[in-house]
Design a protein around this motif. Structure first.
Motif, short mmCIF file in Angstrom:
data_model
loop_
_atom_site.label_atom_id
_atom_site.label_comp_id
_atom_site.label_asym_id
_atom_site.label_seq_id
_atom_site.Cartn_x
_atom_site.Cartn_y
_atom_site.Cartn_z
N ALA A 439 40.27 -44.18 -27.84
CA ALA A 439 39.94 -42.65 -27.71
C ALA A 439 41.09 -42.07 -27.14
O ALA A 439 41.35 -42.01 -26.02
CB ALA A 439 38.63 -42.66 -26.90
N ASN A 440 41.73 -41.14 -27.99
CA ASN A 440 42.99 -40.34 -27.64
C ASN A 440 43.08 -38.97 -27.91
O ASN A 440 42.24 -38.42 -28.85
CB ASN A 440 44.20 -40.99 -28.56
CG ASN A 440 44.10 -42.58 -28.66
OD1 ASN A 440 44.06 -42.96 -27.51
ND2 ASN A 440 44.66 -43.11 -29.72
N ASP A 441 43.73 -38.22 -26.94
CA ASP A 441 44.09 -37.14 -27.38
C ASP A 441 45.44 -37.23 -28.17
O ASP A 441 45.91 -38.28 -28.12
CB ASP A 441 44.73 -36.30 -26.28
CG ASP A 441 43.51 -35.99 -25.14
OD1 ASP A 441 42.12 -36.00 -25.55
OD2 ASP A 441 43.79 -35.71 -23.89
N VAL A 442 45.88 -36.24 -29.21
CA VAL A 442 47.19 -36.37 -30.05
C VAL A 442 48.11 -35.47 -29.30
O VAL A 442 48.06 -33.96 -29.87
CB VAL A 442 46.99 -36.03 -31.35
CG1 VAL A 442 48.38 -36.55 -32.20
CG2 VAL A 442 45.66 -37.36 -31.80
N PRO A 443 48.97 -35.60 -28.48
CA PRO A 443 49.74 -34.85 -27.83
C PRO A 443 51.14 -34.25 -28.71
O PRO A 443 51.50 -35.12 -29.42
CB PRO A 443 50.42 -35.63 -26.57
CG PRO A 443 50.41 -36.91 -27.11
CD PRO A 443 49.21 -37.17 -27.96
N VAL A 444 51.32 -33.10 -28.64
CA VAL A 444 52.70 -32.48 -29.07
C VAL A 444 53.90 -33.06 -28.77
O VAL A 444 54.65 -33.49 -29.40
CB VAL A 444 52.70 -30.98 -29.02
CG1 VAL A 444 54.06 -30.48 -29.53
CG2 VAL A 444 51.55 -30.35 -29.73
N GLU A 458 41.60 -38.34 -31.46
CA GLU A 458 41.77 -39.46 -32.69
C GLU A 458 40.80 -40.56 -31.93
O GLU A 458 40.70 -40.84 -30.81
CB GLU A 458 43.03 -40.09 -32.52
CG GLU A 458 43.11 -41.28 -33.50
CD GLU A 458 44.53 -41.86 -33.71
OE1 GLU A 458 44.90 -42.22 -34.87
OE2 GLU A 458 45.32 -41.87 -32.79
N PHE A 459 39.80 -41.05 -32.87
CA PHE A 459 39.16 -42.17 -32.60
C PHE A 459 39.42 -43.22 -33.36
O PHE A 459 39.33 -43.15 -34.71
CB PHE A 459 37.71 -41.72 -32.90
CG PHE A 459 37.11 -40.57 -31.99
CD1 PHE A 459 37.17 -40.49 -30.54
CD2 PHE A 459 36.55 -39.41 -32.38
CE1 PHE A 459 36.53 -39.64 -29.66
CE2 PHE A 459 35.99 -38.37 -31.80
CZ PHE A 459 35.84 -38.46 -30.33
N VAL A 460 39.53 -44.18 -32.87
CA VAL A 460 40.17 -45.40 -33.59
C VAL A 460 39.12 -46.37 -33.38
O VAL A 460 38.97 -46.79 -32.17
CB VAL A 460 41.57 -45.96 -32.97
CG1 VAL A 460 42.00 -47.41 -33.85
CG2 VAL A 460 42.58 -44.85 -32.89
N VAL A 461 38.77 -47.09 -34.53
CA VAL A 461 37.50 -48.22 -34.35
C VAL A 461 38.38 -49.64 -34.46
O VAL A 461 39.41 -49.71 -34.92
CB VAL A 461 36.65 -48.26 -35.53
CG1 VAL A 461 35.89 -46.67 -35.50
CG2 VAL A 461 37.44 -48.13 -36.94
N VAL A 495 45.96 -41.48 -23.65
CA VAL A 495 44.93 -42.50 -23.97
C VAL A 495 43.70 -42.47 -23.02
O VAL A 495 44.05 -42.71 -21.69
CB VAL A 495 45.56 -43.80 -24.17
CG1 VAL A 495 44.38 -44.87 -24.38
CG2 VAL A 495 46.52 -43.92 -25.35
N HIS A 496 42.62 -42.15 -23.37
CA HIS A 496 41.65 -41.99 -22.36
C HIS A 496 40.65 -43.48 -22.23
O HIS A 496 40.26 -43.64 -21.38
CB HIS A 496 40.31 -41.20 -22.89
CG HIS A 496 40.96 -39.69 -22.72
ND1 HIS A 496 40.11 -38.77 -21.82
CD2 HIS A 496 41.85 -38.84 -23.56
CE1 HIS A 496 40.90 -37.49 -21.94
NE2 HIS A 496 41.76 -37.43 -23.06
N GLN A 545 40.37 -29.55 -28.43
CA GLN A 545 41.48 -30.56 -28.76
C GLN A 545 41.62 -31.77 -28.02
O GLN A 545 42.76 -32.13 -27.77
CB GLN A 545 42.83 -30.03 -29.20
CG GLN A 545 42.77 -28.95 -30.40
CD GLN A 545 41.72 -28.09 -30.48
OE1 GLN A 545 40.63 -27.86 -31.23
NE2 GLN A 545 42.10 -27.06 -29.76
N LYS A 546 40.65 -32.06 -27.08
CA LYS A 546 40.63 -33.22 -25.94
C LYS A 546 39.38 -33.83 -25.97
O LYS A 546 38.37 -33.73 -26.45
CB LYS A 546 41.02 -32.67 -24.53
CG LYS A 546 42.35 -31.78 -24.55
CD LYS A 546 42.70 -31.46 -23.00
CE LYS A 546 44.04 -31.00 -22.81
NZ LYS A 546 44.23 -30.33 -21.43
N VAL A 547 39.59 -35.29 -25.42
CA VAL A 547 38.59 -36.13 -25.68
C VAL A 547 38.19 -36.22 -24.01
O VAL A 547 38.73 -36.30 -23.21
CB VAL A 547 39.19 -37.56 -26.18
CG1 VAL A 547 38.05 -38.55 -25.59
CG2 VAL A 547 39.28 -37.56 -27.37
N GLU A 548 36.60 -36.28 -24.17
CA GLU A 548 36.17 -36.46 -22.84
C GLU A 548 34.99 -37.61 -22.95
O GLU A 548 34.42 -38.14 -24.11
CB GLU A 548 35.50 -35.34 -22.26
CG GLU A 548 34.49 -34.94 -23.09
CD GLU A 548 33.65 -33.53 -22.61
OE1 GLU A 548 34.45 -32.94 -21.89
OE2 GLU A 548 32.46 -33.44 -22.88
#
Length: 554
Positions: A439-444, A458-461, A495-496, A545-548
């Motif tokens: 579970a990621n933010d995608v940073p500039v 971004e969610f990666v399975v 990366v969360h 634009q952020k994951v929690e």
């Protein structure tokens, strides 16, 4: 293929129609054709056609859906055989499972030229509606399956729910993830983000040292007949058939539908000459894919295309193999070369234009390799080496996976700058490939994050069965992740969460307020009756634009 349609209720369907010489020789001798076909027993007089590979639907539209099946007209007409008579196959679509209210029907001809696969692109249906369908041939009916159309383009949609999967290696275990998704009964569709099949020969790809069940053909697949036979083997799996019968699929390919670490001009797992030409192998693999998958071919026979689900979601699906430049070695600076591309210029422009013009609340991107930057950090040698092996890195090399967007940084910078400069919100990349859950933010700018902005999430399975980190070191599940995850997160502050060990699937639930991914894991991928349990959930709230973290599944 020819088609005859009867559309009693305004339906307007359209029918679409490693490397050694020894391996190549084995592949050739396995093809049923010529003298081998002539030696097969004659068809029994009472032999009836059969639907041995299930039925499927895909690419739902507000007014239609693509239906698929494969008929086996005779015992000899196995996938890839090139034999078998032309066979009329009819299809029926109804609003009820008992087929009392038929809304569309028609017929088409299955031939050896298309490996006896058939597709029917049904139109004239109602939006956001469940339908049931089946095929028939020679007095035999296929199983009955459910499909569902997309909401109308201008519809206010309260929520959508998608299953999300990737990376299913037949030999590494059973497809229990598919069974559990099928049993839910609440999916609008399911997304397959690549590596639906694997191309390797028996025992050649990671299976934790044990081939749980042997694939067919046993050799590495190279020819059209080989790819057809491998697709056919996968579609005999009962759990995969169940999921295809439960909801429409939206699929893209990654590399293993063709060959490992493929690019426009070749692949790591292809030896030019000894295994034929890459152009011929890639063409064969793509032909078999479009024959065997309920996917509409897009521009130039690729899988990049866009689907819309009301005012809530549009889904841009990428093809990150057909146009990419060759992967480069780690650490030589070429990853930043603006002349190298992952997407190809036309696809990148198409993606940017679609993201900018979208008027939906959420913009999903079906993405086969991870876009978030990833530095391995200070892992110990005993963990760094298997992780490097999993990612295809030099095992004494630097922390970078050049097969992902990390190897094509100019394309990534262009996409993220486009999102930022046009104030495009609520972009979520949905990703497979890496055999881990993230579970990621995608940073500039990853180097200064979290002080720099996040342009997307971004969610990666994880994989359905394909080996991940604990499999490679043959450690008990969960033990490696407990060590590796904190180190990876410390080196990658965007990366969360990362789980390096488990297998399973995701369920993405979307409302106007948030997009939430629930991650589920299997008890044991080597057991056909494996149970599934909820592991974690992460969400992104609209506009952030952020994951929690979320503490309950939807």
């Amino acid at each position: 293929m020819t088609s005859r349609y009867r559309t009693p209720q305004s339906a307007n369907p359209l029918a679409p129609r490693r490397r050694t010489v020894v391996k190549a020789a084995a592949a050739a001798t396995a093809v049923l054709g010529g003298p081998l076909a002539a030696a097969l027993p004659a068809r029994a007089a009472d032999e009836a056609p059969a639907f041995l590979h299930g039925v499927a639907s895909g690419d739902p539209l507000p007014d239609g859906v693509l239906l698929w099946t494969r008929v086996t007209p005779t015992a000899a007409a196995v996938p890839g055989s090139g034999v078998g008579p032309d066979t009329e196959v009819s299809w029926t679509v109804a609003t009820d499972k008992a087929f009392m209210n038929v809304v569309a029907k028609g017929s088409t001809t299955a031939t050896a030229a298309s490996d006896h696969t058939v597709k029917a692109d049904i139109r004239g249906l109602a939006p956001a509606t469940d339908y049931w369908f089946r095929f028939s041939a020679g007095g035999t009916n296929s199983p009955v399956a459910r499909t569902r159309t997309a909401p109308a383009a201008d519809a206010a949609v309260p929520n959508l729910r998608f299953g999300v999967v990737s990376c299913a290696n037949w030999e590494a275990g059973y497809f229990a993830s598919y069974r559990h998704l099928a049993a839910r009964g609440d999916l609008d569709a399911w997304l397959h983000l690549g590596d639906y099949i694997y191309e390797y020969g028996t025992g050649e790809y990671g299976t934790r040292g044990t081939v749980v069940r042997q694939t067919e053909p046993a050799h590495e697949i190279l020819t059209l007949a080989d790819y057809r036979a491998r697709h056919g083997k996968y579609k005999t799996d009962a759990d995969l058939q169940a999921l295809h019968a439960a909801a429409p699929v939206v699929a893209i390919w990654d590399d293993h539908e063709m060959a490992n670490d493929g690019w426009a001009g070749g692949a790591e797992n292809h030896t030019e000459g000894a295994e034929g030409t890459w152009a011929a192998r890639q063409a064969a693999a793509k032909q078999a894919y479009f024959e065997w998958m309920p996917v509409r071919p897009a521009i130039a026979g690729t899988t990049y295309r866009r689907l819309r689900f009301g005012k809530l979601v549009d889904l841009s699906l990428l093809d990150l193999r057909s146009f990419r430049s060759q992967q480069v070695a780690v650490g030589n600076g070429e990853v930043d070369d603006p002349d190298r591309t992952l997407t190809g210029r036309a696809q990148l422009d198409w993606l940017k234009a679609g993201l900018k013009s979208s008027d939906t609340t959420w913009r999903l991107v079906g993405n086969s390799v991870m876009i978030s930057p990833f530095a391995i950090g200070s892992l110990s040698a005993d963990l760094l080496k298997p992780l490097a092996k999993l990612l295809g890195l030099p095992q004494e090399g630097l922390a970078l996976n050049t097969d992902q967007w990390d190897g094509y940084t100019d394309d990534r910078r262009e996409v993220l700058a486009h999102l930022r400069s046009n104030a495009i919100r609520n972009t979520v990349f949905l990703t497979g490939d890496i055999h881990m859950a993230w579970a990621n933010d995608v940073p500039v700018n990853a180097g200064t994050y979290p002080l720099s902005a996040s342009a997307a999430t971004e969610f990666v399975v994880t994989s359905v069965t394909s080996d991940n980190l604990d499999d490679l070191v043959k450690a008990p599940e969960g033990t490696i992740s407990a060590i590796a995850s904190p180190i990876i997160r410390a080196a990658n502050r965007h990366v969360h969460w990362v789980d390096t060990d488990r297998h399973g699937y995701g369920v993405l639930d979307i409302t106007a307020a948030r997009a939430q991914m629930d991650y589920y894991v299997l008890s044991d991928k080597t057991k056909q009756n494996a149970t599934a349990s909820w592991s974690r959930s992460y969400r992104t709230r609209t506009g952030t634009q952020k994951v929690e973290r979320a503490y309950d599944p939807v």
